[in-house]
Motif scaffolding. Structure first.
Motif, PDB file in Angstrom:
ATOM      1  N   TYR A   9     -17.983 -57.529  21.723  1.00  0.00           N
ATOM      2  CA  TYR A   9     -19.005 -56.319  21.692  1.00  0.00           C
ATOM      3  C   TYR A   9     -20.285 -56.771  22.581  1.00  0.00           C
ATOM      4  N   ARG A  10     -20.350 -57.783  23.153  1.00  0.00           N
ATOM      5  CA  ARG A  10     -21.434 -58.144  23.759  1.00  0.00           C
ATOM      6  C   ARG A  10     -21.531 -57.329  25.224  1.00  0.00           C
ATOM      7  N   GLU A  11     -20.413 -57.217  25.804  1.00  0.00           N
ATOM      8  CA  GLU A  11     -20.174 -56.553  27.031  1.00  0.00           C
ATOM      9  C   GLU A  11     -19.997 -54.953  26.711  1.00  0.00           C
ATOM     10  N   LEU A  12     -19.400 -54.683  25.646  1.00  0.00           N
ATOM     11  CA  LEU A  12     -18.877 -53.231  25.612  1.00  0.00           C
ATOM     12  C   LEU A  12     -19.819 -52.578  24.734  1.00  0.00           C
ATOM     13  N   ALA A  13     -20.369 -52.906  23.596  1.00  0.00           N
ATOM     14  CA  ALA A  13     -20.905 -52.070  22.730  1.00  0.00           C
ATOM     15  C   ALA A  13     -22.540 -51.627  23.413  1.00  0.00           C
ATOM     16  N   PRO A  14     -22.975 -50.386  23.034  1.00  0.00           N
ATOM     17  CA  PRO A  14     -24.082 -49.948  23.583  1.00  0.00           C
ATOM     18  C   PRO A  14     -24.960 -50.539  23.054  1.00  0.00           C
ATOM     19  N   HIS A  15     -26.062 -51.203  23.991  1.00  0.00           N
ATOM     20  CA  HIS A  15     -27.487 -51.829  23.786  1.00  0.00           C
ATOM     21  C   HIS A  15     -27.263 -52.913  22.933  1.00  0.00           C
ATOM     22  N   ALA A  16     -26.078 -53.571  23.134  1.00  0.00           N
ATOM     23  CA  ALA A  16     -25.711 -54.968  22.348  1.00  0.00           C
ATOM     24  C   ALA A  16     -26.851 -56.080  22.448  1.00  0.00           C
ATOM     25  N   ARG A  17     -27.368 -56.303  23.564  1.00  0.00           N
ATOM     26  CA  ARG A  17     -28.244 -57.458  23.822  1.00  0.00           C
ATOM     27  C   ARG A  17     -29.806 -56.913  23.326  1.00  0.00           C
ATOM     28  N   ARG A  18     -29.691 -55.639  23.165  1.00  0.00           N
ATOM     29  CA  ARG A  18     -31.324 -55.073  22.717  1.00  0.00           C
ATOM     30  C   ARG A  18     -31.165 -55.136  21.043  1.00  0.00           C
ATOM     31  N   ALA A  19     -29.838 -54.927  20.541  1.00  0.00           N
ATOM     32  CA  ALA A  19     -29.721 -55.032  19.159  1.00  0.00           C
ATOM     33  C   ALA A  19     -29.599 -56.564  18.640  1.00  0.00           C
ATOM     34  N   HIS A  20     -29.183 -57.308  19.563  1.00  0.00           N
ATOM     35  CA  HIS A  20     -29.225 -58.690  19.127  1.00  0.00           C
ATOM     36  C   HIS A  20     -29.561 -59.547  20.342  1.00  0.00           C
ATOM     37  N   PRO A  21     -30.891 -59.853  20.389  1.00  0.00           N
ATOM     38  CA  PRO A  21     -31.211 -60.895  21.599  1.00  0.00           C
ATOM     39  C   PRO A  21     -30.497 -62.053  21.543  1.00  0.00           C
ATOM     40  N   THR A  22     -30.246 -62.512  20.223  1.00  0.00           N
ATOM     41  CA  THR A  22     -29.411 -63.720  19.855  1.00  0.00           C
ATOM     42  C   THR A  22     -28.367 -63.322  19.044  1.00  0.00           C
ATOM     43  N   GLU A  23     -27.151 -64.042  18.951  1.00  0.00           N
ATOM     44  CA  GLU A  23     -26.015 -63.430  18.348  1.00  0.00           C
ATOM     45  C   GLU A  23     -26.048 -63.929  16.655  1.00  0.00           C
ATOM     46  N   ASP A  24     -26.958 -64.836  16.393  1.00  0.00           N
ATOM     47  CA  ASP A  24     -26.667 -65.478  15.057  1.00  0.00           C
ATOM     48  C   ASP A  24     -26.513 -64.275  14.010  1.00  0.00           C
ATOM     49  N   HIS A  25     -27.386 -63.295  13.757  1.00  0.00           N
ATOM     50  CA  HIS A  25     -27.395 -62.402  12.758  1.00  0.00           C
ATOM     51  C   HIS A  25     -25.958 -61.626  12.756  1.00  0.00           C
ATOM     52  N   PHE A  26     -25.543 -61.396  13.797  1.00  0.00           N
ATOM     53  CA  PHE A  26     -24.202 -60.633  14.055  1.00  0.00           C
ATOM     54  C   PHE A  26     -22.925 -61.263  13.562  1.00  0.00           C
ATOM     55  N   LEU A  27     -22.775 -62.555  14.002  1.00  0.00           N
ATOM     56  CA  LEU A  27     -21.602 -63.226  14.128  1.00  0.00           C
ATOM     57  C   LEU A  27     -21.148 -63.338  12.601  1.00  0.00           C
ATOM     58  N   PRO A  28     -21.760 -63.304  11.532  1.00  0.00           N
ATOM     59  CA  PRO A  28     -21.257 -63.422  10.121  1.00  0.00           C
ATOM     60  C   PRO A  28     -20.261 -62.262   9.873  1.00  0.00           C
ATOM     61  N   ILE A  29     -20.509 -61.174  10.640  1.00  0.00           N
ATOM     62  CA  ILE A  29     -19.499 -60.164  10.338  1.00  0.00           C
ATOM     63  C   ILE A  29     -18.137 -60.363  10.698  1.00  0.00           C
ATOM     64  N   PHE A  30     -17.955 -61.295  11.627  1.00  0.00           N
ATOM     65  CA  PHE A  30     -16.439 -61.780  11.620  1.00  0.00           C
ATOM     66  C   PHE A  30     -15.853 -62.750  10.705  1.00  0.00           C
ATOM     67  N   PHE A  31     -16.855 -63.428  10.006  1.00  0.00           N
ATOM     68  CA  PHE A  31     -16.535 -64.186   8.978  1.00  0.00           C
ATOM     69  C   PHE A  31     -15.814 -63.313   7.780  1.00  0.00           C
ATOM     70  N   THR A  32     -16.435 -62.110   7.488  1.00  0.00           N
ATOM     71  CA  THR A  32     -16.122 -60.959   6.786  1.00  0.00           C
ATOM     72  C   THR A  32     -14.580 -60.444   7.348  1.00  0.00           C
ATOM     73  N   LEU A  33     -14.649 -60.148   8.515  1.00  0.00           N
ATOM     74  CA  LEU A  33     -13.290 -59.534   8.887  1.00  0.00           C
ATOM     75  C   LEU A  33     -12.325 -60.470   8.999  1.00  0.00           C
ATOM     76  N   GLY A  34     -12.586 -61.704   9.449  1.00  0.00           N
ATOM     77  CA  GLY A  34     -11.338 -62.837   9.414  1.00  0.00           C
ATOM     78  C   GLY A  34     -10.713 -63.019   8.048  1.00  0.00           C
ATOM     79  N   ALA A  35     -11.595 -63.061   6.872  1.00  0.00           N
ATOM     80  CA  ALA A  35     -11.270 -63.205   5.508  1.00  0.00           C
ATOM     81  C   ALA A  35     -10.451 -61.857   5.000  1.00  0.00           C
ATOM     82  N   ALA A  36     -10.654 -60.861   5.411  1.00  0.00           N
ATOM     83  CA  ALA A  36      -9.714 -59.862   5.240  1.00  0.00           C
ATOM     84  C   ALA A  36      -8.513 -59.465   5.793  1.00  0.00           C
ATOM     85  N   GLY A  37      -8.339 -60.212   7.021  1.00  0.00           N
ATOM     86  CA  GLY A  37      -6.908 -60.100   7.599  1.00  0.00           C
ATOM     87  C   GLY A  37      -7.214 -58.821   8.722  1.00  0.00           C
ATOM     88  N   TRP A  38      -8.435 -58.412   8.808  1.00  0.00           N
ATOM     89  CA  TRP A  38      -8.758 -57.332   9.678  1.00  0.00           C
ATOM     90  C   TRP A  38      -8.110 -57.185  11.026  1.00  0.00           C
TER      91      TRP A  38
END
Length: 273
Positions: free
Chosen positions: A210-239
């Motif tokens: 997402y850092r390279e592909l999502a629109p405005h990713a670096r403006r939306a998240h100057p640092t990644e910490d508040h976005f990374l927990p989404i992957f914890f949710t996705l991993g637990a779901a078997g997404w």
């Protein structure tokens, strides 16, 4: 009911003010919990918050975690709030065991309190504070794939009455907090809907990059910490695997023009109704 497999949950906790300024997201979270993961169906909650970052993987084993007001400069009423949910040494040790089985070495932390990334959204989901809570640290230096693997290791807990959730923020550029109008900034909507589309499609390649592909990713998240927990949710779901999942969007609210409060749940056909 705990024989069924619970959904996984991602919640944007926004600013600490979300504790008292619930907007439309707070009531929506409460309604979702009542319908899909009521307290009576839960043995516990395992949550990753960006406000606990550790050098190595770590798991809370505190039986009575304090409510930590880990913020400054906000109204006095916020510092009076308490969320006296119990912890669970048993569940914490089970989480440690599950991580170890997946080849992830993690440390127990028997002193860890509940940071606001955990207790603020939980106040809306389970206001009675009657479900045991165990936090999992976000390790420093982890990226999307590593956080996803942490969630994957804990997915089996969902069939044992454990709600696995990540909490962060769909957008989190605090340099723009109270910086202008109250209408949602266009970049916030563009980024959020791109993520929603990738989640709904089960597109691992897009979201992991997402850092390279999502629109405005670096403006939306100057640092990644508040976005990374989404992957914890996705991993637990078997997404993103062979089994298609249902995405239940709970909120698309935007607060203060720049904080997207997106919340969603992921479930398969075996999940609670």
């Amino acid at each position: 009911m705990t024989a069924a497999t619970l959904p996984t949950l991602f919640v944007s906790h926004g600013a600490p003010l979300f504790a008292t300024d619930a907007g439309t997201t707070g009531p929506a979270l409460w309604a979702w919990a009542q319908a899909h993961a009521p307290a009576s169906a839960l043995r516990g909650i395992v949550v990753m918050s960006p406000h606990w970052m550790a050098r190595t993987p770590a798991v809370m084993t505190n039986p009575a975690p304090a409510t930590w007001h880990d913020f400054g400069g906000f109204p006095a009423e916020l510092y009076q709030l308490q969320y006296p949910a119990p912890g669970s040494v048993e569940l914490g040790r089970q989480v440690l065991g599950q991580l170890q089985q997946a080849g992830i070495v993690a440390q127990a932390d028997a002193q860890r309190p509940l940071d606001h990334g955990a207790w603020v959204p939980l106040m809306h989901l389970y206001p009675q504070a009657d479900v045991p809570v165990v936090q999992v640290a976000l390790p420093v230096g982890y990226g999307p794939k590593e956080v996803f693997a942490l969630g994957q290791a804990l997915g089996g807990l969902r069939s044992e009455g454990v709600l696995v959730m990540g909490t962060g923020s769909m957008t989190h550029n605090l340099g723009e907090f109270f910086g202008g109008g109250r209408e949602p900034s266009p970049y916030v909507l563009e980024f959020s809907r791109w993520v929603e589309s990738a989640v709904t499609r089960g597109d691992r390649v897009a979201l992991f990059n997402y850092r390279e592909l999502a629109p405005h990713a670096r403006r939306a998240h100057p640092t990644e910490d508040h976005f990374l927990p989404i992957f914890f949710t996705l991993g637990a779901a078997g997404w993103g695997g062979e089994t298609p999942l249902q995405t239940d969007y709970i909120s698309r609210e935007v607060m203060y023009s720049m904080l997207a409060m997106d919340a969603f749940a992921l479930s398969g056909p075996e999940s609670l109704p």
